[in-house]
Enzyme design. Structure first.
Site, PDB file in Angstrom:
ATOM      1  N   ALA A  69      40.467  67.003  21.128  1.00 54.13           N
ATOM      2  CA  ALA A  69      39.617  66.012  21.798  1.00 54.13           C
ATOM      3  C   ALA A  69      40.284  64.644  21.901  1.00 54.13           C
ATOM      4  O   ALA A  69      39.990  63.894  22.825  1.00 54.13           O
ATOM      5  CB  ALA A  69      38.291  65.905  21.073  1.00 54.13           C
ATOM      6  N   GLN A 180      30.883  66.448  18.948  1.00 56.73           N
ATOM      7  CA  GLN A 180      29.918  66.771  17.886  1.00 56.73           C
ATOM      8  C   GLN A 180      28.622  67.364  18.429  1.00 56.73           C
ATOM      9  O   GLN A 180      27.688  67.593  17.659  1.00 56.73           O
ATOM     10  CB  GLN A 180      29.635  65.518  17.024  1.00 56.73           C
ATOM     11  CG  GLN A 180      30.869  64.945  16.329  1.00 56.73           C
ATOM     12  CD  GLN A 180      31.507  65.899  15.316  1.00 56.73           C
ATOM     13  OE1 GLN A 180      30.911  66.923  14.935  1.00 56.73           O
ATOM     14  NE2 GLN A 180      32.708  65.573  14.872  1.00 56.73           N
ATOM     15  N   THR A 236      55.185  73.712  28.403  1.00 61.04           N
ATOM     16  CA  THR A 236      54.872  75.140  28.302  1.00 61.04           C
ATOM     17  C   THR A 236      53.500  75.327  27.650  1.00 61.04           C
ATOM     18  O   THR A 236      53.222  74.735  26.603  1.00 61.04           O
ATOM     19  CB  THR A 236      55.954  75.854  27.451  1.00 61.04           C
ATOM     20  OG1 THR A 236      57.211  75.545  28.029  1.00 61.04           O
ATOM     21  CG2 THR A 236      55.737  77.348  27.409  1.00 61.04           C
ATOM     22  N   CYS A 323      39.028  60.008  10.598  1.00 61.18           N
ATOM     23  CA  CYS A 323      40.156  59.411  11.312  1.00 61.18           C
ATOM     24  C   CYS A 323      40.409  57.965  10.921  1.00 61.18           C
ATOM     25  O   CYS A 323      41.468  57.427  11.208  1.00 61.18           O
ATOM     26  CB  CYS A 323      39.935  59.490  12.816  1.00 61.18           C
ATOM     27  SG  CYS A 323      40.265  61.120  13.424  1.00 61.18           S
TER      28      CYS A 323
HETATM   29  C1  LIG Z   1      33.375  62.425  18.188  1.00 60.68           C
HETATM   30  C2  LIG Z   1      34.800  62.848  18.054  1.00 60.68           C
HETATM   31  N1  LIG Z   1      35.635  62.679  19.090  1.00 60.68           N
HETATM   32  C3  LIG Z   1      36.926  63.046  19.026  1.00 60.68           C
HETATM   33  C4  LIG Z   1      37.453  63.605  17.887  1.00 60.68           C
HETATM   34  C5  LIG Z   1      38.915  63.995  17.853  1.00 60.68           C
HETATM   35  O1  LIG Z   1      39.055  65.389  17.879  1.00 60.68           O
HETATM   36  P1  LIG Z   1      40.469  66.098  17.633  1.00 60.68           P
HETATM   37  O2  LIG Z   1      40.646  66.169  16.155  1.00 60.68           O
HETATM   38  O3  LIG Z   1      40.331  67.439  18.280  1.00 60.68           O
HETATM   39  O4  LIG Z   1      41.504  65.263  18.302  1.00 60.68           O
HETATM   40  C6  LIG Z   1      36.625  63.791  16.775  1.00 60.68           C
HETATM   41  C7  LIG Z   1      37.178  64.335  15.505  1.00 60.68           C
HETATM   42  O5  LIG Z   1      37.175  63.707  14.482  1.00 60.68           O
HETATM   43  C8  LIG Z   1      35.264  63.412  16.861  1.00 60.68           C
HETATM   44  O6  LIG Z   1      34.425  63.568  15.836  1.00 60.68           O
END
Ligand SMILES: Cc1ncc(COP(=O)(O)O)c(C=O)c1O
Length: 379
Positions: A69, A180, A236, A323
């Site tokens: 994401a 989510q 790829t 994150c």
């Molecule tokens: C709301 C939201 N968006 C984006 C992400 C990012 O996802 P990914 O780990 O697949 O890059 C997360 C993951 O923590 C998320 O909770």
């Protein structure tokens, strides 16, 4: 082990794991090769794309495979900003977005000269539609708003946002981070121009994502290269991973309503139990909130101390968005909600799964209550 951090990531589904291993062995050929081995791999990947499109009620050409994401969000936001900058350079997002949206918008502002408005939220983590309305301008090209917040679970009114766009400036593209929401609450892609999804939040592979992009929306690619993903993502193809997304999604959508009810009941139970504790306040709103996420603050306690004390009992929770867990500041979401500093500084997030049991919850509550009695409050 009691795992209560499903928002951060989920364990890999066994069926997905097994099929993935055999795909890695048997379908290793480059999907763009012209010989039959390549064509077989490519046809499995395209089958996966079609199945995903069917499940999400969109066209296969509107499904773009990504590495997750974060990449979907970057591609949607920057790709859209660069494509439509001749129309205007104004973007609207919120103060509570995931870092992959928030920091992308900051980069567009600070490096590429876009004008970005970060709209605020109320004490329940919901945007104010009037504020959004007031911020929409003739040169607004993109609105990016998440569906379900990953720290407290608040749900934004995507249908009303679409209505506002239609009434005020229909050319604006709407991007929604639905990470989510997928597999937990219904998602309606007819309301949006772009949406981001991640496999590892729904018991799939890490490094696997999807970007939904309406046919009528054009994006400037972030990764220039070959013809892969309709020229939007050179390199790829990670075929085995992309093939697995369809199965992952099918399993995640199975019995969604029943899973929701189960998790809702567990959430309600934990809420009631936590509310009895004198130092605990609940940060997640009661209404328009995903039951899969519950944020609370143990006021006066350092959340990391509680997290590690729980860890010692093999019970895993998180303090805020994973994150940004390495930064020492308070949660951006809670700060935007305007909660007291003492509350924002002491937040703990637990997140549930349909796999979570009542026994696990009782054990978690027992450990938490014991820890709160034994560790010292901060001065
Ligand atoms: C709301 C939201 N968006 C984006 C992400 C990012 O996802 P990914 O780990 O697949 O890059 C997360 C993951 O923590 C998320 O909770």
């Amino acid at each position: 082990m009691i795992y209560l951090d499903y928002v951060s990531t989920t364990p890999l589904n066994k069926e997905v794991n097994q099929m993935y291993q055999s795909l890695l062995n048997d379908y290793f050929a480059n999907a763009d090769s012209l010989y039959s081995l390549g064509l077989q791999t490519s046809s499995l990947m395209e089958k996966s794309r079609s199945l995903i499109a069917q499940m999400l009620n969109v066209k296969p050409t509107e499904i773009i495979f990504t590495s997750g994401a974060s990449e979907s969000n970057n591609t949607a936001i920057k790709g859209c900003a660069f494509q439509y900058q001749n129309r205007g350079k104004h973007i609207i997002t919120t103060a509570i977005e995931h870092s992959s949206v928030y920091n992308t918008c900051l980069q567009l502002r600070d490096v590429f000269g876009f004008d970005v408005d970060f709209i605020s939220v109320d004490q329940n983590g919901h945007i104010d539609l009037d504020e959004l309305k007031n911020k929409i301008r003739d040169d607004t090209i993109l609105i990016s708003i998440m569906y379900v917040n990953n720290e407290i679970g608040s749900i934004q009114p995507i249908d009303k946002i679409r209505e506002l766009i239609l009434n005020m400036n229909p050319k604006i593209k709407l991007h929604v981070d639905m990470v989510q929401a997928l597999g937990k609450i219904p998602v309606d892609l007819s309301l949006v121009d772009m949406a981001s999804f991640s496999a590892h939040k729904i018991y799939g592979l890490k490094g696997s994502g999807v970007l939904y992009k309406k046919e009528s929306t054009t994006l400037v690619p972030l990764i220039c290269g070959g013809q892969q993903e309709n020229n939007l993502r050179g390199g790829t193809s990670n075929t085995a991973t992309h093939i697995m997304f369809a199965k992952t999604l099918r399993l995640a959508l199975e019995d969604q309503a029943q899973k929701f009810q189960r998790v809702h009941a567990l959430n309600q139970y934990v809420r009631n139990e936590l509310m009895r504790e004198k130092d605990i306040v609940i940060n997640s709103p009661i209404e328009n909130c995903s039951p899969y996420i519950l944020s609370f603050s143990a006021i006066g306690y350092k959340p990391e101390v509680i997290l590690h004390a729980l860890e010692a009992k093999e019970c895993y929770v998180s303090t805020k968005s994973t994150c940004s867990s390495h930064k020492n500041d308070v949660s951006r979401t809670l700060a935007a909600m305007g909660v007291d500093d003492a509350i924002a500084k002491s937040a703990i997030r637990i997140s549930f799964s349909h796999l979570t049991t009542q026994e696990e919850i009782d054990e978690f509550l027992y450990h938490l209550q014991t820890i709160l009695k034994t560790i010292k409050k901060q001065r």
